[in-house]
Scaffold this motif. Structure first.
Motif, PDB file in Angstrom:
ATOM      1  N   ARG A   1      42.208  35.689  34.965  1.00 18.67           N
ATOM      2  CA  ARG A   1      43.028  35.552  33.900  1.00 18.67           C
ATOM      3  C   ARG A   1      42.253  35.831  32.397  1.00 18.67           C
ATOM      4  O   ARG A   1      42.753  36.298  31.615  1.00 18.67           O
ATOM      5  CB  ARG A   1      43.666  34.299  33.559  1.00 18.67           C
ATOM      6  CG  ARG A   1      44.710  34.086  34.841  1.00 18.67           C
ATOM      7  CD  ARG A   1      45.407  32.655  34.545  1.00 18.67           C
ATOM      8  NE  ARG A   1      46.536  32.487  35.473  1.00 18.67           N
ATOM      9  CZ  ARG A   1      47.629  32.977  35.523  1.00 18.67           C
ATOM     10  NH1 ARG A   1      47.941  34.012  34.472  1.00 18.67           N
ATOM     11  NH2 ARG A   1      48.504  32.809  36.651  1.00 18.67           N
ATOM     12  N   ALA A   2      40.836  35.400  32.538  1.00 18.66           N
ATOM     13  CA  ALA A   2      40.103  35.808  31.101  1.00 18.66           C
ATOM     14  C   ALA A   2      39.740  37.040  31.198  1.00 18.66           C
ATOM     15  O   ALA A   2      38.890  37.560  30.294  1.00 18.66           O
ATOM     16  CB  ALA A   2      39.046  34.741  31.392  1.00 18.66           C
ATOM     17  N   GLY A   3      39.796  37.918  31.983  1.00 18.26           N
ATOM     18  CA  GLY A   3      39.256  39.351  32.238  1.00 18.26           C
ATOM     19  C   GLY A   3      38.137  39.569  32.640  1.00 18.26           C
ATOM     20  O   GLY A   3      37.296  40.668  32.440  1.00 18.26           O
ATOM     21  N   LYS A   4      37.492  38.476  33.336  1.00 22.55           N
ATOM     22  CA  LYS A   4      36.230  38.561  33.724  1.00 22.55           C
ATOM     23  C   LYS A   4      35.832  39.256  35.389  1.00 22.55           C
ATOM     24  O   LYS A   4      34.977  39.747  35.557  1.00 22.55           O
ATOM     25  CB  LYS A   4      35.617  37.401  33.958  1.00 22.55           C
ATOM     26  CG  LYS A   4      35.507  36.411  32.679  1.00 22.55           C
ATOM     27  CD  LYS A   4      34.855  34.992  32.907  1.00 22.55           C
ATOM     28  CE  LYS A   4      34.750  34.241  31.681  1.00 22.55           C
ATOM     29  NZ  LYS A   4      34.242  33.069  31.772  1.00 22.55           N
ATOM     30  N   THR A   5      37.224  39.332  35.769  1.00 22.64           N
ATOM     31  CA  THR A   5      36.957  40.069  37.182  1.00 22.64           C
ATOM     32  C   THR A   5      38.529  40.601  37.604  1.00 22.64           C
ATOM     33  O   THR A   5      39.371  40.226  37.121  1.00 22.64           O
ATOM     34  CB  THR A   5      36.745  38.856  38.220  1.00 22.64           C
ATOM     35  OG1 THR A   5      36.913  39.601  39.687  1.00 22.64           O
ATOM     36  CG2 THR A   5      37.595  37.736  38.239  1.00 22.64           C
ATOM     37  N   ALA A   6      38.250  41.738  38.603  1.00 23.60           N
ATOM     38  CA  ALA A   6      39.678  42.329  38.873  1.00 23.60           C
ATOM     39  C   ALA A   6      40.336  41.638  40.053  1.00 23.60           C
ATOM     40  O   ALA A   6      41.425  41.949  40.698  1.00 23.60           O
ATOM     41  CB  ALA A   6      39.400  43.775  39.311  1.00 23.60           C
TER      42      ALA A   6
ATOM     43  N   GLU B   1      32.705  37.346  47.126  1.00 24.58           N
ATOM     44  CA  GLU B   1      31.179  37.420  46.956  1.00 24.58           C
ATOM     45  C   GLU B   1      30.765  38.405  45.732  1.00 24.58           C
ATOM     46  O   GLU B   1      29.935  37.809  44.933  1.00 24.58           O
ATOM     47  CB  GLU B   1      30.484  37.733  48.294  1.00 24.58           C
ATOM     48  CG  GLU B   1      30.754  36.957  49.157  1.00 24.58           C
ATOM     49  CD  GLU B   1      30.050  37.213  50.741  1.00 24.58           C
ATOM     50  OE1 GLU B   1      30.063  38.577  50.809  1.00 24.58           O
ATOM     51  OE2 GLU B   1      29.599  36.442  51.580  1.00 24.58           O
ATOM     52  N   GLU B   2      31.648  39.287  45.716  1.00 22.18           N
ATOM     53  CA  GLU B   2      31.213  40.087  44.556  1.00 22.18           C
ATOM     54  C   GLU B   2      31.761  39.625  43.038  1.00 22.18           C
ATOM     55  O   GLU B   2      31.181  40.284  42.083  1.00 22.18           O
ATOM     56  CB  GLU B   2      31.998  41.425  44.436  1.00 22.18           C
ATOM     57  CG  GLU B   2      31.569  42.488  45.957  1.00 22.18           C
ATOM     58  CD  GLU B   2      32.415  43.747  46.168  1.00 22.18           C
ATOM     59  OE1 GLU B   2      33.374  43.524  45.459  1.00 22.18           O
ATOM     60  OE2 GLU B   2      32.099  44.418  47.033  1.00 22.18           O
ATOM     61  N   SER B   3      32.822  38.455  43.254  1.00 22.88           N
ATOM     62  CA  SER B   3      33.073  37.848  41.838  1.00 22.88           C
ATOM     63  C   SER B   3      32.308  36.766  41.611  1.00 22.88           C
ATOM     64  O   SER B   3      32.656  35.931  40.577  1.00 22.88           O
ATOM     65  CB  SER B   3      34.544  37.668  42.113  1.00 22.88           C
ATOM     66  OG  SER B   3      35.100  38.772  42.454  1.00 22.88           O
TER      67      SER B   3
ATOM     68  N   LEU C   1      38.317  31.340  40.516  1.00 21.29           N
ATOM     69  CA  LEU C   1      38.682  32.800  40.762  1.00 21.29           C
ATOM     70  C   LEU C   1      39.833  33.089  39.631  1.00 21.29           C
ATOM     71  O   LEU C   1      39.639  34.154  39.137  1.00 21.29           O
ATOM     72  CB  LEU C   1      38.999  32.825  41.988  1.00 21.29           C
ATOM     73  CG  LEU C   1      37.761  32.673  43.068  1.00 21.29           C
ATOM     74  CD1 LEU C   1      38.349  32.836  44.521  1.00 21.29           C
ATOM     75  CD2 LEU C   1      36.694  33.795  42.817  1.00 21.29           C
ATOM     76  N   GLU C   2      40.766  32.447  39.652  1.00 16.19           N
ATOM     77  CA  GLU C   2      42.039  33.042  38.965  1.00 16.19           C
ATOM     78  C   GLU C   2      41.463  32.612  37.609  1.00 16.19           C
ATOM     79  O   GLU C   2      42.166  33.820  36.711  1.00 16.19           O
ATOM     80  CB  GLU C   2      43.234  32.023  39.451  1.00 16.19           C
ATOM     81  CG  GLU C   2      44.569  32.618  38.644  1.00 16.19           C
ATOM     82  CD  GLU C   2      45.793  31.645  39.269  1.00 16.19           C
ATOM     83  OE1 GLU C   2      46.823  31.996  38.582  1.00 16.19           O
ATOM     84  OE2 GLU C   2      45.834  30.966  39.922  1.00 16.19           O
ATOM     85  N   ARG C   3      41.051  31.534  37.005  1.00 15.02           N
ATOM     86  CA  ARG C   3      40.855  31.455  35.910  1.00 15.02           C
ATOM     87  C   ARG C   3      40.077  32.732  35.482  1.00 15.02           C
ATOM     88  O   ARG C   3      40.102  33.111  34.003  1.00 15.02           O
ATOM     89  CB  ARG C   3      40.173  30.237  35.505  1.00 15.02           C
ATOM     90  CG  ARG C   3      39.988  29.833  34.106  1.00 15.02           C
ATOM     91  CD  ARG C   3      39.693  28.223  33.603  1.00 15.02           C
ATOM     92  NE  ARG C   3      38.243  28.156  34.227  1.00 15.02           N
ATOM     93  CZ  ARG C   3      37.616  27.057  34.067  1.00 15.02           C
ATOM     94  NH1 ARG C   3      38.579  25.888  33.042  1.00 15.02           N
ATOM     95  NH2 ARG C   3      36.511  26.652  34.100  1.00 15.02           N
ATOM     96  N   ALA C   4      39.044  33.127  36.010  1.00 16.12           N
ATOM     97  CA  ALA C   4      38.058  34.286  35.817  1.00 16.12           C
ATOM     98  C   ALA C   4      39.037  35.511  35.461  1.00 16.12           C
ATOM     99  O   ALA C   4      38.619  36.293  34.520  1.00 16.12           O
ATOM    100  CB  ALA C   4      37.060  34.397  36.600  1.00 16.12           C
TER     101      ALA C   4
END
Length: 218
Positions: free
Chosen positions: A150-155, A89-91, A145-148
């Motif tokens: 890998r792009a550095g958009k989320t931890a 939810e936070e992502s 989720l994984e794509r974000a």
């Protein structure tokens, strides 16, 4: 590591014999052509019971062939924990634009997860098919989720059940955890590639296993 997320499907559990004295897996060599005729036993590592299939079967995701079919096949979404739901939810802001309008609508109505027929928490799905976090790129089904991540958009990369597939984790009534190898026809290309590379499941999934259970366990 595979970019797709493995959807849940119901299947009968395999039955194995549990030995009283169970060696740790690094002391066992199953990778030979004679293993098929041998009697194999569940291996206990601490409070985790590991199916021998995880050492003997070979697997390597082949997205060029399967196109991420595990994102859209199955009876329900992928298993998630309460903690993971909160993190997902936070992502959401980081992945929202990558989701389809139908997926966004489902999330708005029922959230990122629901309880399936077995009472397990799983990711929400669209039209009984796609996981809400499925996104499409060049004909492939990928995990938003994984794509974000890998792009550095989320931890946060993705729930551990996604990363561990084809291993499925089940919590037992006695407090122990069972790890089983999940056979699924949509993954036949992954089995073929694993056989070609001679890559056993536990080696293919080294990073997720360490993430879930720690380096000492592996």
């Amino acid at each position: 590591m595979n970019s797709a997320m493995a959807r849940k499907r119901r299947m009968k559990s395999n039955h194995f014999t549990v030995t009283n004295k169970q060696p740790k897996h690094h002391n066992i060599t199953f990778m030979n052509d004679n293993r098929r005729g041998a009697e194999l036993h569940i291996i206990q590592i601490g409070d985790v019971l590991v199916s021998p299939d995880i050492f003997t079967e070979e697997f390597c995701c082949d997205l060029d062939k399967c196109k991420g079919a595990c994102c859209v096949e199955g009876d329900a979404g992928a298993p998630v924990t309460l903690d993971e739901i909160g993190t997902i939810e936070e992502s959401l802001d980081a992945v929202w634009e990558d989701l389809t309008a139908s997926a966004q609508s489902i999330i708005d109505k029922q959230g990122v997860a629901y309880s399936d027929a077995d009472g397990d928490l799983v990711t929400s799905i669209v039209g009984g098919k796609d996981c809400v976090f499925t996104c499409y790129e060049k004909g492939w089904c990928l995990c938003a989720l994984e794509r974000a991540w890998r792009a550095g958009k989320t931890a946060f990369c993705k729930p551990i059940s996604f990363a561990l597939y084809p291993i499925r984790e089940k919590k037992l009534s006695n407090g122990m955890v069972a790890l089983n190898y999940n056979r699924w026809d949509v993954c036949h290309d992954a089995v073929k590639k694993g056989n070609e590379l001679r890559l056993p499941v536990y080696r293919f999934l080294r990073d997720p296993l360490v993430r879930r259970f720690g380096e000492d366990f592996y």
